[in-house]
Design a protein around this motif. Sequence first.
Motif, PDB file in Angstrom:
ATOM      1  N   ASN A 171      54.427  85.799  88.090  1.00  0.00           N
ATOM      2  CA  ASN A 171      55.863  85.044  89.059  1.00  0.00           C
ATOM      3  C   ASN A 171      55.600  84.718  89.987  1.00  0.00           C
ATOM      4  O   ASN A 171      56.223  85.092  91.008  1.00  0.00           O
ATOM      5  N   HIS A 172      54.839  83.847  90.379  1.00  0.00           N
ATOM      6  CA  HIS A 172      54.823  83.158  90.836  1.00  0.00           C
ATOM      7  C   HIS A 172      55.200  81.849  91.442  1.00  0.00           C
ATOM      8  O   HIS A 172      55.437  80.511  90.633  1.00  0.00           O
ATOM      9  N   ARG A 173      56.331  81.871  92.260  1.00  0.00           N
ATOM     10  CA  ARG A 173      57.812  81.276  92.710  1.00  0.00           C
ATOM     11  C   ARG A 173      57.840  80.347  93.124  1.00  0.00           C
ATOM     12  O   ARG A 173      58.088  79.002  93.606  1.00  0.00           O
ATOM     13  N   GLU A 174      56.576  80.110  94.489  1.00  0.00           N
ATOM     14  CA  GLU A 174      56.355  79.752  95.390  1.00  0.00           C
ATOM     15  C   GLU A 174      55.762  78.515  95.379  1.00  0.00           C
ATOM     16  O   GLU A 174      55.082  78.195  94.438  1.00  0.00           O
ATOM     17  N   ILE A 175      56.416  77.105  95.858  1.00  0.00           N
ATOM     18  CA  ILE A 175      55.379  75.942  94.933  1.00  0.00           C
ATOM     19  C   ILE A 175      55.894  75.143  96.670  1.00  0.00           C
ATOM     20  O   ILE A 175      57.441  74.728  97.627  1.00  0.00           O
ATOM     21  N   SER A 176      54.416  73.908  97.281  1.00  0.00           N
ATOM     22  CA  SER A 176      55.051  73.866  98.665  1.00  0.00           C
ATOM     23  C   SER A 176      55.713  72.770  98.387  1.00  0.00           C
ATOM     24  O   SER A 176      55.891  71.586  97.582  1.00  0.00           O
ATOM     25  N   HIS A 177      56.208  71.774  99.422  1.00  0.00           N
ATOM     26  CA  HIS A 177      56.856  70.728  99.832  1.00  0.00           C
ATOM     27  C   HIS A 177      56.672  69.583  98.938  1.00  0.00           C
ATOM     28  O   HIS A 177      56.943  68.742  98.169  1.00  0.00           O
ATOM     29  N   GLY A 178      55.263  69.160  99.781  1.00  0.00           N
ATOM     30  CA  GLY A 178      54.251  68.331  99.420  1.00  0.00           C
ATOM     31  C   GLY A 178      53.887  68.992  96.782  1.00  0.00           C
ATOM     32  O   GLY A 178      54.344  67.104  96.651  1.00  0.00           O
ATOM     33  N   ALA A 179      53.772  69.593  96.813  1.00  0.00           N
ATOM     34  CA  ALA A 179      53.602  69.939  95.538  1.00  0.00           C
ATOM     35  C   ALA A 179      54.558  68.915  95.243  1.00  0.00           C
ATOM     36  O   ALA A 179      54.770  68.809  93.828  1.00  0.00           O
ATOM     37  N   CYS A 180      56.204  70.095  95.018  1.00  0.00           N
ATOM     38  CA  CYS A 180      57.037  69.791  94.556  1.00  0.00           C
ATOM     39  C   CYS A 180      57.797  68.549  94.375  1.00  0.00           C
ATOM     40  O   CYS A 180      58.005  67.962  93.524  1.00  0.00           O
ATOM     41  N   PHE A 181      57.455  67.430  95.776  1.00  0.00           N
ATOM     42  CA  PHE A 181      58.175  66.509  95.222  1.00  0.00           C
ATOM     43  C   PHE A 181      56.571  65.190  94.977  1.00  0.00           C
ATOM     44  O   PHE A 181      56.953  64.657  93.808  1.00  0.00           O
ATOM     45  N   LEU A 182      55.678  65.740  94.660  1.00  0.00           N
ATOM     46  CA  LEU A 182      54.541  65.057  93.873  1.00  0.00           C
ATOM     47  C   LEU A 182      54.768  65.003  91.845  1.00  0.00           C
ATOM     48  O   LEU A 182      55.011  64.517  91.196  1.00  0.00           O
ATOM     49  N   GLN A 183      55.627  66.510  91.622  1.00  0.00           N
ATOM     50  CA  GLN A 183      55.575  66.914  90.545  1.00  0.00           C
ATOM     51  C   GLN A 183      57.311  66.478  90.260  1.00  0.00           C
ATOM     52  O   GLN A 183      57.439  66.074  88.635  1.00  0.00           O
ATOM     53  N   ALA A 184      57.817  66.144  91.031  1.00  0.00           N
ATOM     54  CA  ALA A 184      59.469  65.597  90.720  1.00  0.00           C
ATOM     55  C   ALA A 184      58.430  63.657  90.113  1.00  0.00           C
ATOM     56  O   ALA A 184      59.547  63.905  89.114  1.00  0.00           O
ATOM     57  N   TYR A 185      57.855  63.277  90.935  1.00  0.00           N
ATOM     58  CA  TYR A 185      57.750  62.148  91.002  1.00  0.00           C
ATOM     59  C   TYR A 185      57.296  62.152  89.400  1.00  0.00           C
ATOM     60  O   TYR A 185      57.121  61.043  88.852  1.00  0.00           O
TER      61      TYR A 185
END
Length: 311
Positions: free
Chosen positions: A86-100
């Motif tokens: 249930n580890h739901r948090e993701i930083s903005h930078g990691a999130c944008f990089l994953q989406a990219y």
Amino acid sequence: MWPNISTAPFLLTGFPGLEAAHHWISIPFFAVYISVLLGNGTLLCLIKDDHSLHEPMYYFLAMLAGTDLMVTLTTMPTVMGVLWMNHREISHGACFLQAYFIHSLSIVESGVLLAMAYDRFIAIRTPLRYNSILTNSWVMKAGLGVLMRGFLSLVPPIMPLYWFPYCRSHVLSHAFCLHQDVMKLACADITFNRVYPVILVALTFFLDALIILFSYILILKMVMGITSGEERAKALNTCVSHISCVLVFYITVIGLTFIHRFGKHAPRVVRITMSYVYFLFPPFMNPIIYSIKTKQIQRSILRLFSAHSRA
């Protein structure tokens, strides 16, 4: 200044309403995850080590397997983190990089399938000149072009995400980051981020699919002109694996698009499940298709197992 701007991390979402069953849901996900890693990893090892597979067709297959591996390695760690812990948090930078990476790799996969269609077209149209046209140099240039198209075309919509202020809910609708999910949380003018992906999809997925369809119409026309029934069947058989992979990829793309565009009233769990099918089904199926349908791959697998058994 924007009101209530927050730098709080985004929150990923598993299967809403089914949180109690997340551990059970994780079992098939983990099984598919391992299958994708083993299947595509094995294909890459076979193509690297078996000199009989050092041909343009298999180089493109290696690109497809590598892309599928990267897609899975990009998406699944956060998915398993949500389902297991249930580890739901993701930083903005990691999130944008994953989406990219998620979106760019999808375009790369479409490009690889297009290159494979050209490979089959040349193999059937001019079999005697196949190796002189599809040289190693040409394959490398095509591969580089496919990668550059995928990775450069996603820079314009992803870069603004770093500068947008986020003052709405930080809850995303999947266990991984997608551009369309993140941009909706921005408190800014997102017109460019809405329009650009539509144009990009038309110029990549849609155009690639049209060219692949056109190439197979030409291939079919050429094959029908072959007088020998045996030669005709042999020519068509070399295309079966690629056609199957194209159908698997584009049917899931179309399915996901239809669900998001016209399935507003469909249960949320259906829309979420379709997203996972889109990211996991092609990487899971492609090694199976090529292992079943390609005799050279089958022979290479048998040689690998016989070498291990002797050892």
